[in-house]
Motif scaffolding. Structure first.
Motif, PDB file in Angstrom:
ATOM      1  N   GLU A   1       0.842  -1.188   0.000  1.00 14.12           N
ATOM      2  CA  GLU A   1       0.000   0.000   0.000  1.00 14.12           C
ATOM      3  C   GLU A   1       0.881   1.243   0.000  1.00 14.12           C
ATOM      4  O   GLU A   1       1.875   1.293   0.718  1.00 14.12           O
TER       5      GLU A   1
ATOM      6  N   ARG B   1       0.301   5.273   0.564  1.00 15.79           N
ATOM      7  CA  ARG B   1      -0.659   6.295   0.955  1.00 15.79           C
ATOM      8  C   ARG B   1      -0.065   7.684   0.784  1.00 15.79           C
ATOM      9  O   ARG B   1       1.075   7.931   1.163  1.00 15.79           O
TER      10      ARG B   1
ATOM     11  N   VAL C   1      -5.111   5.751  -0.642  1.00 21.37           N
ATOM     12  CA  VAL C   1      -4.198   4.611  -0.639  1.00 21.37           C
ATOM     13  C   VAL C   1      -4.348   3.916  -1.980  1.00 21.37           C
ATOM     14  O   VAL C   1      -5.456   3.596  -2.409  1.00 21.37           O
TER      15      VAL C   1
END
Length: 120
Positions: free
Chosen positions: A65, A67, A110
């Protein structure tokens, strides 16, 4: 417009490589490095506010991920035909990841991808 230092992309890529060295398949780890590079570059170039990277590994799934903390930005999977050097990152993510998505948050978003596979 000032840009965030893109040398961070190589640092994050190296950190992922080290993290996955004994935890994930080598071929898939290389794909993960490439896709992470694309997402971090996007976050740094398009937001100028840095990014937070999270990696989760199970025997069946690798999830990465990225972000950022800027609201109101959209992500396009269609590269600009006039630009031969930019706009292909999400095309690669779409082509190589087993799953991926952009999730909006109150502050930023994200962008994540997953790769499937069992550790040999």
């Amino acid at each position: 417009m000032a840009r965030t230092d893109l040398s961070a992309v190589a640092e994050v890529r190296c950190a992922l490589r080290e993290f996955l060295r004994h935890r994930w398949q080598e071929d898939s780890a290389e794909v993960a490095e490439l896709l992470l590079s694309e997402l971090v570059t996007n976050a740094l170039v398009h937001t100028d506010h840095g990014a937070l990277v999270t990696v989760k590994v199970t025997p069946a799934t690798l999830r990465v991920e990225v972000r950022d903390f800027v609201t109101g930005l959209t992500m396009s999977c269609v590269p600009n035909a006039d630009d031969a050097t930019h706009g292909r990152g999400l095309v690669l993510v779409h082509a190589l990841a087993d799953a991926w998505e952009v999730t909006a948050h109150a502050l930023g978003k994200v962008v994540w991808f997953e790769l499937d596979g069992e550790k040999p």
